[in-house]
Design a protein around this motif. Structure first.
Motif, PDB file in Angstrom:
ATOM      1  N   ASP A 184       0.789  -1.132  -0.065  1.00 42.66           N
ATOM      2  CA  ASP A 184      -0.030   0.071   0.181  1.00 42.66           C
ATOM      3  C   ASP A 184       1.099   1.195  -0.021  1.00 42.66           C
ATOM      4  O   ASP A 184       1.621   1.656   1.014  1.00 42.66           O
ATOM      5  N   ALA A 185       0.944   2.009  -1.195  1.00 37.39           N
ATOM      6  CA  ALA A 185       2.023   2.993  -1.391  1.00 37.39           C
ATOM      7  C   ALA A 185       1.458   4.347  -1.453  1.00 37.39           C
ATOM      8  O   ALA A 185       0.483   4.333  -2.329  1.00 37.39           O
ATOM      9  N   LYS A 186       2.109   5.226  -1.356  1.00 41.15           N
ATOM     10  CA  LYS A 186       1.650   6.708  -1.611  1.00 41.15           C
ATOM     11  C   LYS A 186       3.048   7.449  -1.998  1.00 41.15           C
ATOM     12  O   LYS A 186       4.014   7.511  -1.592  1.00 41.15           O
ATOM     13  N   SER A 187       2.516   8.283  -3.300  1.00 41.11           N
ATOM     14  CA  SER A 187       3.362   9.175  -3.797  1.00 41.11           C
ATOM     15  C   SER A 187       3.159  10.711  -3.764  1.00 41.11           C
ATOM     16  O   SER A 187       2.146  11.049  -3.786  1.00 41.11           O
ATOM     17  N   GLY A 188       4.235  11.659  -3.515  1.00 42.21           N
ATOM     18  CA  GLY A 188       4.065  13.105  -3.728  1.00 42.21           C
ATOM     19  C   GLY A 188       3.719  13.107  -5.164  1.00 42.21           C
ATOM     20  O   GLY A 188       4.115  12.418  -6.028  1.00 42.21           O
ATOM     21  N   VAL A 189       3.248  14.359  -5.592  1.00 42.36           N
ATOM     22  CA  VAL A 189       2.828  14.811  -6.859  1.00 42.36           C
ATOM     23  C   VAL A 189       4.051  14.810  -7.758  1.00 42.36           C
ATOM     24  O   VAL A 189       3.675  14.653  -9.274  1.00 42.36           O
ATOM     25  N   ILE A 231       0.319  -7.679  -4.569  1.00 44.24           N
ATOM     26  CA  ILE A 231      -0.544  -6.798  -4.704  1.00 44.24           C
ATOM     27  C   ILE A 231       0.073  -5.340  -4.560  1.00 44.24           C
ATOM     28  O   ILE A 231       0.274  -5.030  -3.506  1.00 44.24           O
ATOM     29  N   PHE A 232       0.061  -4.712  -5.629  1.00 43.54           N
ATOM     30  CA  PHE A 232       0.528  -3.267  -5.342  1.00 43.54           C
ATOM     31  C   PHE A 232      -0.478  -2.115  -5.806  1.00 43.54           C
ATOM     32  O   PHE A 232      -1.032  -2.284  -6.880  1.00 43.54           O
ATOM     33  N   THR A 233      -0.600  -1.313  -4.677  1.00 43.63           N
ATOM     34  CA  THR A 233      -1.692  -0.214  -4.946  1.00 43.63           C
ATOM     35  C   THR A 233      -1.236   0.973  -4.495  1.00 43.63           C
ATOM     36  O   THR A 233      -0.700   1.330  -3.510  1.00 43.63           O
ATOM     37  N   PRO A 234      -0.890   1.954  -5.705  1.00 48.69           N
ATOM     38  CA  PRO A 234      -0.445   3.328  -5.477  1.00 48.69           C
ATOM     39  C   PRO A 234      -1.402   4.340  -5.243  1.00 48.69           C
ATOM     40  O   PRO A 234      -2.474   4.207  -5.563  1.00 48.69           O
ATOM     41  N   HIS A 235      -0.962   5.635  -4.212  1.00 48.04           N
ATOM     42  CA  HIS A 235      -1.976   6.581  -4.214  1.00 48.04           C
ATOM     43  C   HIS A 235      -1.426   7.807  -4.377  1.00 48.04           C
ATOM     44  O   HIS A 235      -0.059   7.806  -4.409  1.00 48.04           O
ATOM     45  N   LEU A 236      -2.100   8.764  -4.792  1.00 50.10           N
ATOM     46  CA  LEU A 236      -1.615  10.107  -4.942  1.00 50.10           C
ATOM     47  C   LEU A 236      -1.674  11.067  -3.920  1.00 50.10           C
ATOM     48  O   LEU A 236      -2.809  11.103  -3.307  1.00 50.10           O
ATOM     49  N   THR A 237      -0.615  11.481  -3.231  1.00 47.73           N
ATOM     50  CA  THR A 237      -0.888  12.494  -2.124  1.00 47.73           C
ATOM     51  C   THR A 237      -0.818  13.695  -2.290  1.00 47.73           C
ATOM     52  O   THR A 237       0.258  14.099  -3.124  1.00 47.73           O
ATOM     53  N   PRO A 238      -1.480  14.802  -1.675  1.00 49.07           N
ATOM     54  CA  PRO A 238      -1.050  16.414  -2.137  1.00 49.07           C
ATOM     55  C   PRO A 238       0.002  16.707  -1.101  1.00 49.07           C
ATOM     56  O   PRO A 238       0.230  17.719  -0.390  1.00 49.07           O
ATOM     57  N   MET A 239       1.365  16.157  -1.764  1.00 50.84           N
ATOM     58  CA  MET A 239       2.433  16.844  -1.110  1.00 50.84           C
ATOM     59  C   MET A 239       3.509  16.694  -2.358  1.00 50.84           C
ATOM     60  O   MET A 239       3.395  16.323  -3.406  1.00 50.84           O
ATOM     61  N   ASP A 240       4.588  17.614  -2.259  1.00 51.33           N
ATOM     62  CA  ASP A 240       5.395  17.783  -3.732  1.00 51.33           C
ATOM     63  C   ASP A 240       6.103  16.404  -3.577  1.00 51.33           C
ATOM     64  O   ASP A 240       6.421  16.036  -4.779  1.00 51.33           O
ATOM     65  N   ARG A 241       6.814  15.875  -2.654  1.00 54.29           N
ATOM     66  CA  ARG A 241       7.599  14.586  -2.736  1.00 54.29           C
ATOM     67  C   ARG A 241       7.776  13.884  -1.534  1.00 54.29           C
ATOM     68  O   ARG A 241       7.296  14.066  -0.672  1.00 54.29           O
ATOM     69  N   GLY A 242       8.063  12.793  -2.013  1.00 55.52           N
ATOM     70  CA  GLY A 242       8.198  11.558  -0.839  1.00 55.52           C
ATOM     71  C   GLY A 242       7.285  10.232  -1.434  1.00 55.52           C
ATOM     72  O   GLY A 242       6.299  10.461  -2.054  1.00 55.52           O
ATOM     73  N   ASP A 284      14.295   2.359  14.557  1.00 60.53           N
ATOM     74  CA  ASP A 284      13.091   1.582  15.518  1.00 60.53           C
ATOM     75  C   ASP A 284      11.840   2.366  15.433  1.00 60.53           C
ATOM     76  O   ASP A 284      10.666   1.927  15.490  1.00 60.53           O
ATOM     77  N   ARG A 285      11.759   3.659  15.199  1.00 59.51           N
ATOM     78  CA  ARG A 285      10.672   4.511  15.295  1.00 59.51           C
ATOM     79  C   ARG A 285       9.925   4.343  13.466  1.00 59.51           C
ATOM     80  O   ARG A 285      10.476   3.702  12.895  1.00 59.51           O
ATOM     81  N   ILE A 286       8.649   4.704  13.658  1.00 66.19           N
ATOM     82  CA  ILE A 286       7.971   4.868  12.329  1.00 66.19           C
ATOM     83  C   ILE A 286       8.308   5.878  11.465  1.00 66.19           C
ATOM     84  O   ILE A 286       8.465   7.194  11.822  1.00 66.19           O
ATOM     85  N   PRO A 287       8.938   5.704  10.584  1.00 66.13           N
ATOM     86  CA  PRO A 287       9.510   6.661   9.549  1.00 66.13           C
ATOM     87  C   PRO A 287       8.509   7.298   8.917  1.00 66.13           C
ATOM     88  O   PRO A 287       7.235   6.924   8.586  1.00 66.13           O
ATOM     89  N   THR A 288       8.570   8.863   8.526  1.00 60.62           N
ATOM     90  CA  THR A 288       7.865   9.571   7.792  1.00 60.62           C
ATOM     91  C   THR A 288       8.494  10.279   6.437  1.00 60.62           C
ATOM     92  O   THR A 288       9.875  10.195   6.375  1.00 60.62           O
ATOM     93  N   THR A 289       7.813  10.614   5.503  1.00 57.73           N
ATOM     94  CA  THR A 289       8.301  11.148   4.592  1.00 57.73           C
ATOM     95  C   THR A 289       9.386  12.575   4.530  1.00 57.73           C
ATOM     96  O   THR A 289      10.241  12.658   3.899  1.00 57.73           O
ATOM     97  N   LYS A 290       9.088  13.208   5.756  1.00 55.85           N
ATOM     98  CA  LYS A 290      10.058  14.309   5.719  1.00 55.85           C
ATOM     99  C   LYS A 290      11.356  13.918   6.420  1.00 55.85           C
ATOM    100  O   LYS A 290      12.515  14.714   6.324  1.00 55.85           O
ATOM    101  N   ASP A 291      11.551  12.739   7.040  1.00 51.73           N
ATOM    102  CA  ASP A 291      12.660  12.169   7.204  1.00 51.73           C
ATOM    103  C   ASP A 291      13.646  12.040   6.349  1.00 51.73           C
ATOM    104  O   ASP A 291      14.986  12.228   6.647  1.00 51.73           O
ATOM    105  N   SER A 292      13.119  11.767   5.120  1.00 56.82           N
ATOM    106  CA  SER A 292      14.275  11.347   4.123  1.00 56.82           C
ATOM    107  C   SER A 292      14.217  12.456   2.889  1.00 56.82           C
ATOM    108  O   SER A 292      14.764  12.097   2.093  1.00 56.82           O
ATOM    109  N   ALA A 293      13.377  13.239   3.175  1.00 58.51           N
ATOM    110  CA  ALA A 293      13.034  14.434   1.991  1.00 58.51           C
ATOM    111  C   ALA A 293      14.368  15.056   1.797  1.00 58.51           C
ATOM    112  O   ALA A 293      15.274  15.343   2.717  1.00 58.51           O
ATOM    113  N   TYR A 294      14.668  15.100   0.415  1.00 60.20           N
ATOM    114  CA  TYR A 294      15.865  15.916   0.128  1.00 60.20           C
ATOM    115  C   TYR A 294      17.127  15.058   0.433  1.00 60.20           C
ATOM    116  O   TYR A 294      18.067  15.722   0.002  1.00 60.20           O
TER     117      TYR A 294
END
Length: 335
Positions: free
Chosen positions: A175-180, A229-240, A276-286
């Motif tokens: 279950d995957a999500k991508s920035g625009v 089974i791969f399902t992508p989603h578009l999220t309202p963010m620039d990247r990640g 150990d923590r749950i990662p977020t897209t901001k952790d790896s952005a840029y």
């Protein structure tokens, strides 16, 4: 110093490549091409003003050969397979950021991309450019098929557990999500601000082109028949990219044991962080980092993973591949 050309300089992946190459210790950008534009690169990408004094040009393979040693091909699918043969024939090395050389079977490519492959003879020799799995092959090749962003996230998250036989290779749900920015820079209705802002939804359910790529690489690298089974989603963010992946364990194991398996698997991979923590897209952005963790929920292994779709999911891993091809430090130019 290695001379570098960018083929197709107007898009997001070319922009990110140029930003990275501007700080690379051993690369010099000598040409940037376009089939339609002749403007200075600073007018196409204003953030490059003061970094590159180059204009876009429409150059033949022979002209590129006179000015470069390696070409990063940032053309769309189909257009890339039309350009790559000529580049290789004049002796250039190629790192292709499209999907044209990722799938080994031309019939699979035709099914998922809706176009017959016109350079099918090279599919078997192109090396899939995921250093964490194919570092040694990358060092000795002249054609790299750079992976996609969804595929990198999914493959890196699953490879340790599948290769070690710790989860079932079938029945996997991604279950995957991508920035625009993952949709590219060409204007399309679904990525207009008024269409995607404050909205979230799935797309290409059951028929996304990255599904066979994920299955091919995980099957090849593990020696097991992998089905997802791969399902992508578009999220309202620039990247990640964020992926939540569900797999069935083959044997009882604790969360910590599975994390340690992944840390051991990636101990020589400088851009993989098993946390150990749950990662977020901001952790790896840029950055060029891939972050992942694992949780055990009832009778499932849940893998949570993030990366920047334009860097580790595209241009950053392309620079890793470039570094390996030429014997430079794998981290050169990368954050």
């Amino acid at each position: 110093m290695t001379r570098v050309a960018i083929l197709g300089g107007t898009g997001y992946t070319a922009l990110e490549l140029l930003k990275i190459l501007a700080r690379h210790s051993s690369a010099k950008v000598t040409a940037i091409t376009s089939r339609t534009e002749t403007s200075p690169i600073r007018e196409i990408h204003p953030s490059l003003a003061g970094r590159f004094d180059l204009s876009l040009e429409n150059l033949s393979p022979q002209q590129l050969k006179e000015r470069a040693d390696v070409v990063f091909c940032c053309l769309p699918h189909v257009a890339s397979m039309e350009a790559v043969p000529g580049l290789l024939e004049v002796g250039l090395k190629v790192i292709d950021l499209s999907a044209d050389y990722r799938l080994k079977d031309p019939e699979v490519y035709a099914k998922w991309y809706g176009h017959a492959h016109t350079d099918a003879g090279r599919l078997s020799s192109a090396v899939y450019g995921l250093p964490e799995l194919y570092r040694d092959r990358i060092r000795g090749t002249n054609l790299i098929a750079n992976p996609g962003c969804y595929t990198s996230t999914s493959i890196l998250a699953l490879a340790p557990l599948i290769q070690q036989g710790l989860v079932e290779p079938t029945g996997i749900i991604i279950d995957a999500k991508s920035g625009v920015s993952g949709a590219g820079r060409t204007p399309k209705q679904n990525i207009l601000f008024a269409e995607c802002n404050e909205s979230f939804g799935a797309y290409s359910v059951g028929n996304h082109r990255h599904q066979p790529e994920i299955e091919q690489i995980l099957s090849e690298s593990s020696g097991r028949n992998v089905d997802v089974i791969f399902t992508p989603h578009l999220t309202p963010m620039d990247r990640g990219i964020e992926a939540t992946i569900y797999a069935v364990p083959k044997a009882k194991a604790t969360q910590q044991e599975l994390l340690e398996v992944c840390r051991a698997f990636y101990q020589n991979s400088p851009f993989v962080r098993v946390v150990d923590r749950i990662p977020t897209t901001k952790d790896s952005a840029y950055t060029n980092f891939f972050d992942m963790t694992i949780r055990i929920v009832k009778d499932r292994v849940v893998i949570l993973a993030c990366l920047d779709n334009l860097i580790k999911g595209a241009s950053g891993v392309a620079i890793q591949n470039f570094n390996l091809m030429y014997g430079y430090a794998e981290t050169d130019g990368l954050l």
